[in-house]
Design a protein around this motif. Structure first.
Motif, PDB file in Angstrom:
ATOM      1  N   GLU A  68      -8.918  10.770  -4.503  1.00  0.00           N
ATOM      2  CA  GLU A  68      -9.357  12.132  -3.970  1.00  0.00           C
ATOM      3  C   GLU A  68      -8.261  13.105  -3.797  1.00  0.00           C
ATOM      4  O   GLU A  68      -7.980  13.824  -2.770  1.00  0.00           O
ATOM      5  N   GLY A  69      -7.245  13.154  -4.921  1.00  0.00           N
ATOM      6  CA  GLY A  69      -6.210  14.217  -4.941  1.00  0.00           C
ATOM      7  C   GLY A  69      -4.772  13.753  -4.564  1.00  0.00           C
ATOM      8  O   GLY A  69      -4.051  14.730  -4.421  1.00  0.00           O
ATOM      9  N   GLN A  70      -4.704  12.551  -3.942  1.00  0.00           N
ATOM     10  CA  GLN A  70      -3.322  12.447  -3.521  1.00  0.00           C
ATOM     11  C   GLN A  70      -2.176  12.292  -4.697  1.00  0.00           C
ATOM     12  O   GLN A  70      -2.613  11.890  -5.838  1.00  0.00           O
ATOM     13  N   GLN A  71      -1.249  12.733  -4.280  1.00  0.00           N
ATOM     14  CA  GLN A  71      -0.078  12.900  -5.474  1.00  0.00           C
ATOM     15  C   GLN A  71       1.089  12.061  -4.926  1.00  0.00           C
ATOM     16  O   GLN A  71       1.408  11.724  -3.921  1.00  0.00           O
ATOM     17  N   PHE A  72       1.556  11.169  -5.854  1.00  0.00           N
ATOM     18  CA  PHE A  72       2.499  10.103  -5.894  1.00  0.00           C
ATOM     19  C   PHE A  72       3.781  10.195  -6.488  1.00  0.00           C
ATOM     20  O   PHE A  72       4.699   9.832  -6.210  1.00  0.00           O
ATOM     21  N   LYS A 123       0.820  -1.254   0.122  1.00  0.00           N
ATOM     22  CA  LYS A 123      -0.050   0.082  -0.099  1.00  0.00           C
ATOM     23  C   LYS A 123       0.785   1.190   0.026  1.00  0.00           C
ATOM     24  O   LYS A 123       1.756   1.301   0.791  1.00  0.00           O
ATOM     25  N   LEU A 124       0.307   2.284  -0.756  1.00  0.00           N
ATOM     26  CA  LEU A 124       1.182   3.449  -0.854  1.00  0.00           C
ATOM     27  C   LEU A 124      -0.114   4.677  -0.797  1.00  0.00           C
ATOM     28  O   LEU A 124      -0.699   4.860  -1.719  1.00  0.00           O
ATOM     29  N   GLY A 125      -0.397   5.015   0.241  1.00  0.00           N
ATOM     30  CA  GLY A 125      -1.308   5.993   0.573  1.00  0.00           C
ATOM     31  C   GLY A 125      -2.663   5.041   0.373  1.00  0.00           C
ATOM     32  O   GLY A 125      -2.763   3.919   0.942  1.00  0.00           O
ATOM     33  N   LYS A 126      -3.567   5.533  -0.615  1.00  0.00           N
ATOM     34  CA  LYS A 126      -4.725   4.938  -0.706  1.00  0.00           C
ATOM     35  C   LYS A 126      -4.614   3.721  -1.849  1.00  0.00           C
ATOM     36  O   LYS A 126      -5.476   3.014  -2.097  1.00  0.00           O
ATOM     37  N   VAL A 184       4.411  13.227 -21.155  1.00  0.00           N
ATOM     38  CA  VAL A 184       2.966  12.992 -21.315  1.00  0.00           C
ATOM     39  C   VAL A 184       2.480  11.959 -20.579  1.00  0.00           C
ATOM     40  O   VAL A 184       1.358  11.937 -20.141  1.00  0.00           O
ATOM     41  N   TYR A 185       3.138  10.825 -20.515  1.00  0.00           N
ATOM     42  CA  TYR A 185       2.808   9.569 -19.936  1.00  0.00           C
ATOM     43  C   TYR A 185       2.601   9.948 -18.372  1.00  0.00           C
ATOM     44  O   TYR A 185       1.675   9.614 -17.585  1.00  0.00           O
ATOM     45  N   ILE A 186       3.696  10.619 -17.875  1.00  0.00           N
ATOM     46  CA  ILE A 186       3.658  10.901 -16.406  1.00  0.00           C
ATOM     47  C   ILE A 186       2.512  11.925 -16.040  1.00  0.00           C
ATOM     48  O   ILE A 186       1.623  11.620 -15.189  1.00  0.00           O
ATOM     49  N   CYS A 187       2.287  12.651 -16.971  1.00  0.00           N
ATOM     50  CA  CYS A 187       0.885  13.666 -16.632  1.00  0.00           C
ATOM     51  C   CYS A 187      -0.406  12.778 -16.715  1.00  0.00           C
ATOM     52  O   CYS A 187      -1.315  13.185 -15.954  1.00  0.00           O
ATOM     53  N   LYS A 188      -0.485  12.184 -17.687  1.00  0.00           N
ATOM     54  CA  LYS A 188      -1.534  10.892 -17.591  1.00  0.00           C
ATOM     55  C   LYS A 188      -1.677   9.944 -16.339  1.00  0.00           C
ATOM     56  O   LYS A 188      -2.970   9.868 -15.698  1.00  0.00           O
ATOM     57  N   LEU A 189      -0.735   9.704 -15.934  1.00  0.00           N
ATOM     58  CA  LEU A 189      -0.596   8.995 -14.700  1.00  0.00           C
ATOM     59  C   LEU A 189      -0.895   9.751 -13.621  1.00  0.00           C
ATOM     60  O   LEU A 189      -1.861   9.350 -12.546  1.00  0.00           O
ATOM     61  N   ARG A 190      -0.490  10.805 -13.351  1.00  0.00           N
ATOM     62  CA  ARG A 190      -0.643  11.827 -12.265  1.00  0.00           C
ATOM     63  C   ARG A 190      -2.174  11.835 -12.069  1.00  0.00           C
ATOM     64  O   ARG A 190      -2.951  11.789 -11.088  1.00  0.00           O
ATOM     65  N   LYS A 191      -2.964  12.311 -13.241  1.00  0.00           N
ATOM     66  CA  LYS A 191      -4.365  12.610 -13.206  1.00  0.00           C
ATOM     67  C   LYS A 191      -4.976  11.506 -12.710  1.00  0.00           C
ATOM     68  O   LYS A 191      -5.842  11.456 -12.012  1.00  0.00           O
ATOM     69  N   LYS A 192      -4.808  10.118 -13.357  1.00  0.00           N
ATOM     70  CA  LYS A 192      -5.551   9.047 -13.029  1.00  0.00           C
ATOM     71  C   LYS A 192      -5.250   8.626 -11.626  1.00  0.00           C
ATOM     72  O   LYS A 192      -6.618   8.236 -10.901  1.00  0.00           O
ATOM     73  N   LEU A 193      -4.144   8.611 -11.236  1.00  0.00           N
ATOM     74  CA  LEU A 193      -3.783   8.452  -9.629  1.00  0.00           C
ATOM     75  C   LEU A 193      -4.510   9.242  -8.690  1.00  0.00           C
ATOM     76  O   LEU A 193      -5.260   9.007  -7.758  1.00  0.00           O
ATOM     77  N   SER A 194      -4.394  10.643  -9.230  1.00  0.00           N
ATOM     78  CA  SER A 194      -5.208  11.686  -8.122  1.00  0.00           C
ATOM     79  C   SER A 194      -6.834  11.703  -8.235  1.00  0.00           C
ATOM     80  O   SER A 194      -7.432  11.505  -7.308  1.00  0.00           O
TER      81      SER A 194
END
Length: 250
Positions: free
Chosen positions: A206-210, A127-130, A192-202
């Motif tokens: 509920e907004g957690q940043q990884f 587990k990493l955060g949620k 580009v892929y990092i941006c997509k990943l950040r959005k999907k994970l966030s």
């Protein structure tokens, strides 16, 4: 998976590469310790493993390589069973000792297992955060719900997850996913892929940043603030928030 093979004999190297390709293992062949030294001076973490073949004094080479491997599993290949050589290799820093001829699927499984142990991830999930991260090919989950990732997104996510808490360069991320630097500009592709990943994970947490961008160095995946990392065993317990410090009364 991409690995390094250090093998001076081109005939043996060709045979080993052919065997590995049958199990979808990409191999970068190096023919000398000098070539390996040049590669070792760069980032080795995007390689799944390093195979050391028929070189002179392999244990001395392994001892030096171990200092720069960054947790990448080192496996000594041998033509015959040799307990004394195996003991010396393990003492020098090798992670495994494999006798040729080997089964490529077994070798792949050994490399993956050694990699998990080296990185402190012998369990198949944590587990990493949620976020629940898996090391068996599954997409990450939040509260049992899958976060659907594309093939490239999943490859980048997995590479970052295997290096939690460590900064990895854009070059190493690109090489781990694509296997070469032929497609330029590689930094824009990864961005580009990092941006997509950040959005999907966030969106899923509920907004957690990884994923953090480390200026001039690359990216780092780490736990969000106020959470602790928790390995999952059979019970699969969740990560708990860190207790907040109580302010003293005025």
């Amino acid at each position: 998976m991409r690995i390094i093979l250090l093998e001076p004999n081109p005939i043996i190297a060709e045979a080993l590469v052919s065997r590995c390709k049958s199990s979808k293992i990409d191999v970068d062949v190096l023919s000398s310790a000098e070539e390996l030294e040049v590669v070792a001076g760069k980032d080795l973490t995007h390689y799944g493993g390093i195979l050391v073949g028929s070189v002179e004094d392999p244990c001395e080479l392994i001892e030096e390589l171990h200092k720069d491997a960054g947790g990448t599993p080192i496996i000594l290949l041998s033509d015959v069973k040799n307990p004394q050589l195996a003991i010396r290799a393990f003492s020098a820093g090798a992670d495994d000792f494999v006798v040729k001829p080997f089964n490529a699927e077994e070798l792949k499984a050994r490399i993956l297992a050694r990699g998990r142990r080296t990185l402190g991830k012998a369990s198949t999930a944590f587990k990493l955060g949620k976020l629940t991260i898996f090391y068996d090919g599954r997409d990450p989950e939040v509260a049992g719900q899958r976060i659907k990732l594309s093939h490239r997104e999943h490859a980048i996510f997995t590479y970052l997850a295997k290096n939690v808490g460590r900064v990895v360069s854009k070059e190493s991320v690109y090489s781990a996913v694509y296997g070469s630097m032929d497609c330029e500009p590689f930094d824009k592709v990864i961005d580009v892929y990092i941006c997509k990943l950040r959005k999907k994970l966030s969106d899923a947490t509920e907004g957690q940043q990884f994923i953090e961008t480390v200026y001039c160095r690359g990216y780092k995946m780490d736990k969000p603030e106020n959470t602790v990392v928790q390995r999952l065993g059979g019970g699969g317990r969740k990560a708990l928030p860190k207790p907040e410090k109580k302010s003293s009364a005025a």
